[in-house]
Scaffold this motif. Structure first.
Motif, PDB file in Angstrom:
ATOM      1  N   GLU A 122     -60.586   8.012  30.804  1.00  0.00           N
ATOM      2  CA  GLU A 122     -61.018   6.625  30.936  1.00  0.00           C
ATOM      3  C   GLU A 122     -62.147   6.462  31.945  1.00  0.00           C
ATOM      4  O   GLU A 122     -62.790   5.431  31.992  1.00  0.00           O
ATOM      5  N   GLU A 141     -46.419   2.045  29.851  1.00  0.00           N
ATOM      6  CA  GLU A 141     -47.869   1.924  29.681  1.00  0.00           C
ATOM      7  C   GLU A 141     -48.386   2.940  28.655  1.00  0.00           C
ATOM      8  O   GLU A 141     -49.203   2.601  27.795  1.00  0.00           O
ATOM      9  N   LYS A 145     -50.085   2.223  24.941  1.00  0.00           N
ATOM     10  CA  LYS A 145     -51.382   2.785  24.553  1.00  0.00           C
ATOM     11  C   LYS A 145     -51.275   3.584  23.268  1.00  0.00           C
ATOM     12  O   LYS A 145     -52.192   3.584  22.461  1.00  0.00           O
ATOM     13  N   GLU A 202     -54.728   4.287  21.250  1.00  0.00           N
ATOM     14  CA  GLU A 202     -55.680   4.756  22.255  1.00  0.00           C
ATOM     15  C   GLU A 202     -55.412   6.189  22.693  1.00  0.00           C
ATOM     16  O   GLU A 202     -56.328   6.878  23.133  1.00  0.00           O
TER      17      GLU A 202
END
Length: 78
Positions: free
Chosen positions: A6, A43, A47, A52
């Motif tokens: 990221e 989390e 994702k 993602e």
């Protein structure tokens, strides 16, 4: 929490995160990283549901892929 894929590249200061090209279809718009490890958090699950990331096995080995192409559904090493 920030993950390595990221963060912008320091070397060439890209605004978008790095995505390698798929070795099979030669595109990079549908390539996502594979996350390995024992601690799968909410989390990470969110994702993965958004598409993602892809959650891998509990332990990483030398021959496990670290990128996954959603277009041709193949995993590969960078």
């Amino acid at each position: 929490m920030s993950y390595p894929w990221e963060m912008p590249s320091i070397r060439n200061k890209r605004k978008k995160p790095f995505r390698p090209r798929c070795r099979f279809c030669r595109k990079n718009d549908e390539v996502i990283p594979v996350v390995y490890g024992f601690e799968i958090t909410e989390e990470l699950l969110e994702k993965e549901q958004k598409g993602e990331i892809k959650i891998g096995a509990a332990a990483i080995g030398a021959d496990r892929h670290n990128w996954f192409c959603k277009r041709c559904e193949s995993g590969f090493l960078r």
